[in-house]
Design an enzyme around this catalytic site. Structure first.
Site, PDB file in Angstrom:
ATOM      1  N   ARG A 104       0.725  -1.323  -0.034  1.00  0.00           N
ATOM      2  CA  ARG A 104      -0.157   0.117  -0.110  1.00  0.00           C
ATOM      3  C   ARG A 104       0.915   1.146  -0.039  1.00  0.00           C
ATOM      4  O   ARG A 104       1.656   1.391   0.765  1.00  0.00           O
ATOM      5  CB  ARG A 104      -0.933   0.033   1.218  1.00  0.00           C
ATOM      6  CG  ARG A 104      -1.952   1.250   1.479  1.00  0.00           C
ATOM      7  CD  ARG A 104      -2.785   1.220   2.556  1.00  0.00           C
ATOM      8  NE  ARG A 104      -3.425   2.575   2.698  1.00  0.00           N
ATOM      9  CZ  ARG A 104      -3.133   3.282   3.577  1.00  0.00           C
ATOM     10  NH1 ARG A 104      -2.259   3.121   4.700  1.00  0.00           N
ATOM     11  NH2 ARG A 104      -4.000   4.352   3.639  1.00  0.00           N
ATOM     12  N   HIS A 148      -2.592  11.189   0.536  1.00  0.00           N
ATOM     13  CA  HIS A 148      -2.217  10.907   1.663  1.00  0.00           C
ATOM     14  C   HIS A 148      -1.881  11.954   2.417  1.00  0.00           C
ATOM     15  O   HIS A 148      -0.382  12.183   2.418  1.00  0.00           O
ATOM     16  CB  HIS A 148      -1.333   9.584   1.743  1.00  0.00           C
ATOM     17  CG  HIS A 148      -0.996   9.149   3.154  1.00  0.00           C
ATOM     18  ND1 HIS A 148      -1.397   7.648   3.421  1.00  0.00           N
ATOM     19  CD2 HIS A 148      -0.683   9.475   4.473  1.00  0.00           C
ATOM     20  CE1 HIS A 148      -1.207   7.359   4.706  1.00  0.00           C
ATOM     21  NE2 HIS A 148      -0.564   8.310   5.179  1.00  0.00           N
ATOM     22  N   GLU A 194      -7.685   8.523   5.885  1.00  0.00           N
ATOM     23  CA  GLU A 194      -8.025   9.258   7.040  1.00  0.00           C
ATOM     24  C   GLU A 194      -8.732  10.315   6.870  1.00  0.00           C
ATOM     25  O   GLU A 194      -8.505  11.758   7.563  1.00  0.00           O
ATOM     26  CB  GLU A 194      -6.757   9.388   8.115  1.00  0.00           C
ATOM     27  CG  GLU A 194      -6.320   8.027   8.675  1.00  0.00           C
ATOM     28  CD  GLU A 194      -5.215   8.178   9.700  1.00  0.00           C
ATOM     29  OE1 GLU A 194      -4.894   9.340  10.201  1.00  0.00           O
ATOM     30  OE2 GLU A 194      -4.833   6.900  10.051  1.00  0.00           O
ATOM     31  N   ASN A 336      -7.706   2.640   9.489  1.00  0.00           N
ATOM     32  CA  ASN A 336      -6.359   2.556   9.991  1.00  0.00           C
ATOM     33  C   ASN A 336      -6.522   2.357  11.473  1.00  0.00           C
ATOM     34  O   ASN A 336      -7.503   3.026  12.202  1.00  0.00           O
ATOM     35  CB  ASN A 336      -5.602   3.878   9.772  1.00  0.00           C
ATOM     36  CG  ASN A 336      -5.308   4.134   8.522  1.00  0.00           C
ATOM     37  OD1 ASN A 336      -5.417   3.220   7.574  1.00  0.00           O
ATOM     38  ND2 ASN A 336      -4.905   5.314   8.002  1.00  0.00           N
ATOM     39  N   TYR A 338      -5.134   1.596  15.492  1.00  0.00           N
ATOM     40  CA  TYR A 338      -4.153   1.523  16.499  1.00  0.00           C
ATOM     41  C   TYR A 338      -4.295   1.380  17.947  1.00  0.00           C
ATOM     42  O   TYR A 338      -3.900   0.604  18.570  1.00  0.00           O
ATOM     43  CB  TYR A 338      -3.125   2.765  16.353  1.00  0.00           C
ATOM     44  CG  TYR A 338      -2.403   3.015  14.937  1.00  0.00           C
ATOM     45  CD1 TYR A 338      -1.156   2.146  14.793  1.00  0.00           C
ATOM     46  CD2 TYR A 338      -3.007   3.776  13.912  1.00  0.00           C
ATOM     47  CE1 TYR A 338      -0.792   2.398  13.541  1.00  0.00           C
ATOM     48  CE2 TYR A 338      -2.386   3.836  12.601  1.00  0.00           C
ATOM     49  CZ  TYR A 338      -1.225   3.311  12.441  1.00  0.00           C
ATOM     50  OH  TYR A 338      -0.790   3.401  11.429  1.00  0.00           O
ATOM     51  N   GLU A 404      -3.974   0.278   8.124  1.00  0.00           N
ATOM     52  CA  GLU A 404      -3.003   0.380   8.876  1.00  0.00           C
ATOM     53  C   GLU A 404      -3.117  -0.145  10.155  1.00  0.00           C
ATOM     54  O   GLU A 404      -4.021  -0.195  10.826  1.00  0.00           O
ATOM     55  CB  GLU A 404      -2.566   1.922   8.939  1.00  0.00           C
ATOM     56  CG  GLU A 404      -2.056   2.685   7.938  1.00  0.00           C
ATOM     57  CD  GLU A 404      -2.001   3.968   8.169  1.00  0.00           C
ATOM     58  OE1 GLU A 404      -1.580   4.557   9.302  1.00  0.00           O
ATOM     59  OE2 GLU A 404      -1.648   4.860   6.948  1.00  0.00           O
TER      60      GLU A 404
END
Ligand SMILES: *[C@@H]1O[C@H](CO)[C@@H](O)[C@H](O)[C@H]1NC(C)=O
Ligand SMILES: *[C@@H]1O[C@H](CO)[C@@H](O)[C@H](O)[C@H]1NC(C)=O
Ligand SMILES: *[C@@H]1O[C@H](CO)[C@@H](O)[C@H](O)[C@H]1NC(C)=O
Ligand SMILES: *[C@@H]1O[C@H](CO)[C@@H](O)[C@H](O)[C@H]1NC(C)=O
Ligand SMILES: *[C@@H]1O[C@H](CO)[C@@H](O)[C@H](O)[C@H]1NC(C)=O
Length: 515
Positions: A104, A148, A194, A336, A338, A404
């Protein structure tokens, strides 16, 4: 030996219609063969964070360059980064060594079309053709993000970038060049990375490009912006830009290229800090503000009621035509992921006048740092299950990619990045649990392939499977323990496995760099 992973713990959450049981695991073995045969495993980077060659071959500055070179930011810049622009062949070879199914990466708009509009830069075109060909030649699928963070600075200067509706036309024209030039080989397109964090970070808090905010909001003093309105306006234009590009792709390119187009969000999901009714509804509201903000328009054609009620005339209204354009304008959603936050109700925020996006949410957010390695994220794999369950139940289980996921560590510490291995191990297992429970997840990409220039702390942190030695003019890449672990997993090893762990610890390559 790797620290024994957290023993079984059970979290039961009840969020109106959603009920989820998640668990932390570590004892059971799994391998990639437990996933569907066409499930894709890869790793990622983005243009400004990895390419370097910022001032070469016709590339022009972007809002990311401006941010990285601003006086308030001391984290270095992406002028050279990992120099993937010159080292892409070497990097693709490392991807082959690792066993990635997919890479990616993002295209730099300002490299392909300098200043954002007008003629295509032949050198930019050549670079992305070379990179894509190199990947395809080695059987690695290119998964491409069109934007991005790095919007051409020229468009920001000319009309304010995403706060102006004019961005929609320019974005669509740029996207068309990409579909036309690369769409014969690229089958997975993500329009924006995002969208939610770009809007909040860039237009309310002013902490990330293009650093717009207004007093008394914002973490810094911004020179321009309006935190009460612009996050909503930017998000609206992002949705319209995405949907316009997607409509073009679906109509003109998809029938012959047979690819897919999607959108990406950060899924910092929110859980209630206590079981009080107020906190339960606060966590639901926070998820509507962070996820529903984009997903409700994409699936239902309008913003969540709670956002319209709270933001009033500060949030743009969809016309009927716009609503129809945005609704259903995706083949997949990338997330994404985390960490997971806990929230408390904070109704006093609603008495503030004026209010920004954050005050409109009326919650207090806490990240539970218990169990987090130093400077890393708390390891909460059930948060990923919660996320996938949330999309499944509220948005009709769309095809999803984990775009991500990875652990932050300080950069100059060790190549034996055990905490990253532990993190990936439990998150991939959590993902497997979700897939087994009916989630429509199609792929997983670790962030990041190399130690790249990071948006929040430059070169101070690292997420990579490979360490990049910045003191070496050759920017030599060294595999970390996590690269060995992921590679073994990709090649079919059972996880957790003592063999995999020994492979990492005994490997010669791991001791060649000292700090
Ligand atoms: C599995 O899916 C069902 C149906 O969506 C849901 O009710 C349940 O909470 C899910 N379990 C987990 C562990 O997510
Ligand atoms: C932000 O925009 C609103 C609506 O146009 C306006 O009322 C307000 O004064 C603006 N605030 C700033 C700081 O410019
Ligand atoms: C909420 O209630 C559940 C079930 O009674 C309990 O297991 C959980 O620990 C409670 N959560 C909090 C944050 O108090
Ligand atoms: C990492 O360590 C090297 C060598 O000591 C040093 O030159 C470099 O600046 C350090 N990088 C960071 C980001 O701390
Ligand atoms: C850098 O690369 C050149 C050419 O491959 C090589 O001769 C040189 O030894 C390398 N330097 C280091 C420090 O690895």
């Amino acid at each position: 030996m790797v620290r024994v992973l957290t023993a079984l713990s059970l979290v039961l959450l009840s969020l109106n219609s959603i009920e989820i049981a998640g668990k932390v695991v570590g004892a059971e073995k799994y391998s990639r063969h437990d996933f569907p045969a066409d499930f894709v495993f890869g790793s990622g980077t983005s243009a400004y964070q990895v390419e370097g060659a910022a001032n070469e071959d016709g590339r022009t500055p972007t809002i990311f360059d401006t941010f990285a070179h601003s006086a308030t930011w001391l984290g270095g810049n992406g002028d050279v980064a990992c120099d993937q622009y010159h080292k892409y062949k070497e990097d693709v070879q490392l991807m082959v060594d690792t066993g990635l199914d997919a890479y990616r990466f993002s295209i730099s708009w300002a490299r392909l079309i300098p200043n954002g509009r007008g003629p295509v830069n032949p050198k930019g075109l050549e670079y992305y053709n070379n990179l894509i060909n190199e990947l395809v030649k080695h059987g690695i699928q290119p998964h491409v993000t069109l934007l991005h963070i790095d919007l051409p600075q020229a468009l920001e200067d000319e009309y304010g970038g995403f706060v102006n509706r004019r961005i929609v036309r320019d974005f669509k024209a740029y996207a068309e060049v990409c579909f036309q030039e690369f769409g014969d080989r690229v089958l997975h397109w993500t329009t924006m990375n995002e969208g939610n964090i770009f809007s909040v970070g860039g237009y309310d808090l002013g902490e990330s490009p293009p650093q717009r905010c207004s007093f008394p909001f914002g973490l810094f003093r911004c020179e321009r912006g309006n935190s009460t309105t612009e996050p909503y306006i930017a998000a609206h234009n992002i949705l319209l830009a995405h949907a316009s590009a997607a409509a073009l792709y679906k109509k003109k390119y998809q029938p012959k290229q047979h690819g897919f187009i999607g959108f990406n969000l950060l899924s910092l999901m929110f859980l209630p800090a206590t079981n009080s009714t107020a906190d339960l509804s606060a966590s639901q509201r926070a998820n509507e503000f962070f996820i529903g903000w984009f997903m409700d328009p994409l699936v239902f054609g309008d913003y969540p009621e709670i956002m319209k009620r709270t933001a009033g005339n500060r949030i743009p209204k969809f016309t009927k035509v716009e609503s129809r354009l945005v609704k259903g304008s995706f083949d997949f959603i990338g997330i994404n992921h985390y960490a997971t936050g806990y929230v408390q109700d904070n109704p006093s925020n609603l008495k503030r006048e004026p209010r920004d996006f954050v005050a409109d949410m009326a919650v207090k957010v806490m990240i539970n740092a218990e169990d987090a390695p130093p400077d890393g994220f708390p390891v909460m794999p059930w948060g990923l299950q919660f996320t996938l369950e949330y999309f499944k139940q509220l948005y009709d289980n769309p095809p999803m990619y984990i775009h991500e996921n990875g652990q932050r560590t300080d950069r100059n510490t060790t190549l034996i990045d055990t905490s990253r291995v532990e993190y990936m191990q439990v998150f991939i297992e959590s993902l497997l649990d979700s897939v087994r429970n009916g989630s429509n997840a199609r792929g997983y990409f670790s962030w990041s392939f190399l130690d790249v220039f990071e948006i929040m702390d430059g070169y101070r942190s690292s997420y990579g499977l490979y360490y990049v030695d910045l003191d070496d003019p050759n920017l030599t890449r060294y595999p970390k323990f996590s690269q060995h672990w992921y590679s073994a997993f990709l090649k079919g090893a059972s996880i957790p496995s003592d063999d995999v762990i020994r492979l990492g610890k005994n490997s010669d390559t791991l001791s060649t760099v000292s700090f």
